[in-house]
Structure formats: structure tokens, C-alpha cells
Design a protein around this motif. Structure first.
Motif, PDB file in Angstrom:
ATOM      1  N   UNK A  30       0.818  -1.224   0.185  1.00  0.00           N
ATOM      2  CA  UNK A  30      -0.069   0.167  -0.063  1.00  0.00           C
ATOM      3  C   UNK A  30       0.984   1.233   0.061  1.00  0.00           C
ATOM      4  N   UNK A  31       2.065   1.235  -0.102  1.00  0.00           N
ATOM      5  CA  UNK A  31       2.784   2.346   0.007  1.00  0.00           C
ATOM      6  C   UNK A  31       3.162   2.808  -1.322  1.00  0.00           C
ATOM      7  N   UNK A  32       2.059   3.614  -1.798  1.00  0.00           N
ATOM      8  CA  UNK A  32       2.112   4.439  -3.285  1.00  0.00           C
ATOM      9  C   UNK A  32       3.084   5.439  -3.040  1.00  0.00           C
ATOM     10  N   UNK A  33       3.231   6.245  -1.751  1.00  0.00           N
ATOM     11  CA  UNK A  33       4.127   7.277  -1.528  1.00  0.00           C
ATOM     12  C   UNK A  33       4.819   7.239  -0.183  1.00  0.00           C
ATOM     13  N   UNK A  34       6.050   7.604  -0.428  1.00  0.00           N
ATOM     14  CA  UNK A  34       6.963   7.843   0.696  1.00  0.00           C
ATOM     15  C   UNK A  34       7.373   9.132   0.797  1.00  0.00           C
ATOM     16  N   UNK A  35       7.424   9.865   1.892  1.00  0.00           N
ATOM     17  CA  UNK A  35       7.929  10.904   2.258  1.00  0.00           C
ATOM     18  C   UNK A  35       8.909  10.917   3.517  1.00  0.00           C
ATOM     19  N   UNK A  36      10.064  11.788   3.361  1.00  0.00           N
ATOM     20  CA  UNK A  36      10.812  11.896   4.436  1.00  0.00           C
ATOM     21  C   UNK A  36      11.433  13.030   4.838  1.00  0.00           C
ATOM     22  N   UNK A  37      11.442  13.612   6.075  1.00  0.00           N
ATOM     23  CA  UNK A  37      12.162  14.906   6.310  1.00  0.00           C
ATOM     24  C   UNK A  37      13.078  15.039   7.524  1.00  0.00           C
TER      25      UNK A  37
END
Length: 263
Positions: free
Chosen positions: A114-121
Motif C-alpha cells: 500500500x506504500x504508493x507514496x513515501x515522504x521523509x523529512x
């Protein structure tokens, strides 16, 4: 998609490109500009990635990522780079990518269907809470909306080693908000707007916690109330838009400032 991104004569770059890829490029490029507007940047580092739909890839795993060396406010739909799960460039882009920066993203995209999008900050508040013994506390309006949604992964150094992937996935389980200890924040989701809503809530929770701890001892929120808050926090639910309305509002702000991401 019913959003300000579904436009455009102005955005009609790469006429031969599949329309679903063009839509993904526009949405991701807009998101990079939203991050820049919010100050969620770290020089030329960190990444937001999306998996291209099967309609574009015929079932192969392909992703879009920012060109390495560009600031988020320089990212456009046209200069996003298409790569495979190993970080290999697939579209002949003249821009380099940061394979080391894709290590964590690749593990999540590969290991979580289900990880269509991954964001990291690496925001100040996010890294501060990630460095705090005990991590995120259930003491404010925002952390209460993330009850049982936050995972932790212990720091193993700079994330350039693929063998960390299985351990990262084990740490995450099915929790979409991730605190990488001593490192920063991460979120993943079924759509880009949903992922943004999760990360925004986590970021906000960290900001409020940092401010609260600077003044004194916080008031805890009970498990019962936190469970209720998370159940009532509809902004994460794709059936109810999954953050689309908030994301669209921010994109409209970006458009008023600089819509060059559409090129």
C-alpha cells in the motif's frame, strides 16, 4: 483527478507521456513545492517518492524521485526522474539521482504493497523528537490523532545499506507514521495526499511537543480519548478524500507564488 493539478494547457509537457504518468508528475512536483513553501527542506537532501500506476508500467515497479542536486523549489514535473526499485534511471534523464537516498524508500515501496507514496523529512521539530528518549508523547491535539499509528526504528547510521531494509520493515509493521530515531520523520500511504496528511499531523505533533516541553510538563491525553481522536480524524481516510482537500488548498497557494513546477 478533481484538483487544481488536473489542468492544463500550461502543464502539457512531454506530449508522448502517458496521461497517468503526467498526472503523477504534476502532483509530485507540486508536493515538492509545498514542502519548500512549508520550510520542510534540507538543502538538496531528502526525498518524496511515488510509485507509478500499473497503467503506466504494465505491472513493473517504477518510481518518480527528485533530481539530486536541485532544491525542492527547482523540481518540476518535467525534471522528475523515473527509476526502478534499485534506483536505476529509466527515462534517460540528464539529472542524477541519489541511490543512497532511495534506500529507505525502496525498502518501503518494495515491502509494503500500500506504500504508493513515501515522504521523509529532517525538520528541526521532527529530528528533535526523534532524538528524545520516549519519542512522541500523547499530550496534544495532533499526537492524539495518531494513536497506534506511529512506529519507531532505531538509528543504524546513514541509510545507505540495503540490508537495513528488512529491519526497517519489521519496525514499521503496518504503521504509516514513522519516527526514525536520532534521524527524522517518515510517512507512507496509499495516495500522495493521504501520505501528506499523515506527515503533516506528525510534524505538527512534534512542533507542539517541542514548544510544550520548553515551557514545562505536558498534560497527558488518556488512551481512551486518543483512540477516539484517531477514530474521528477523518483526514486520513481515502473514502473521505484522504487529505486531498488540504493538499489542493496548499497547491493553490503554491500556484499563486510560482507555478513553474508544472513545466
Amino acid at each position: 483527478m478533481n484538483s487544481p493539478l488536473a489542468t492544463p494547457a500550461a502543464a502539457a509537457a512531454r506530449p508522448a507521456i502517458h496521461p497517468d504518468e503526467q498526472e503523477a508528475r504534476l502532483q509530485l512536483a507540486a508536493c515538492y513545492r509545498v514542502f519548500a513553501m512549508l520550510g520542510w527542506t534540507e538543502m538538496i537532501y531528502n526525498h518524496i517518492t511515488v510509485r507509478l500506476p500499473d497503467s503506466v508500467t504494465d505491472g513493473q515497479k517504477q518510481f518518480l524521485i527528485n533530481p539530486f542536486g536541485l532544491h525542492y523549489n527547482e523540481v518540476t514535473a518535467g525534471n522528475l526522474v523515473k527509476i526502478d526499485v534499485h534506483g536505476k534511471v529509466l527515462d534517460g534523464s540528464r539529472h542524477p539521482v541519489n541511490p543512497a537516498g532511495f534506500t529507505v524508500h525502496a525498502a518501503i515501496h518494495e515491502g509494503l504493497p500500500d506504500a504508493h507514496c513515501v515522504m521523509h523529512t529532517h525538520t528541526t521539530a521532527g529530528v528533535a523528537v526523534a532524538c528524545l528518549q520516549g519519542g512522541l508523547q500523547q499530550t496534544n491535539f495532533y499526537s492524539a490523532q495518531l494513536h497506534d499509528m506511529v512506529a519507531y526504528h532505531d538509528f543504524e547510521g546513514i541509510t545507505i545499506h540495503a540490508d537495513e531494509g528488512p529491519r526497517l520493515l519489521k519496525s514499521i509493521g503496518d504503521r504509516p507514521a514513522v519516527i526514525l530515531r536520532n534521524h527524522g520523520l517518515l510517512a507512507w500511504g496509499r495516495t500522495l495526499p493521504q501520505t501528506f496528511a499523515i506527515l503533516w499531523t506528525l510534524q505538527r505533533a512534534c512542533e507542539i511537543q517541542m514548544a510544550t516541553l520548553s515551557m514545562g510538563a505536558p498534560i497527558p491525553v488518556s488512551e481512551e480519548v486518543a483512540r477516539k481522536c484517531t477514530r474521528d480524524a477523518l483526514q486520513f481516510d481515502p473514502k473521505r478524500g484522504g487529505g486531498q482537500d488540504v493538499f489542493d488548498a496548499l497547491v493553490r497557494q503554491v500556484d499563486r507564488i510560482d507555478d513553474s513546477y508544472r513545466h
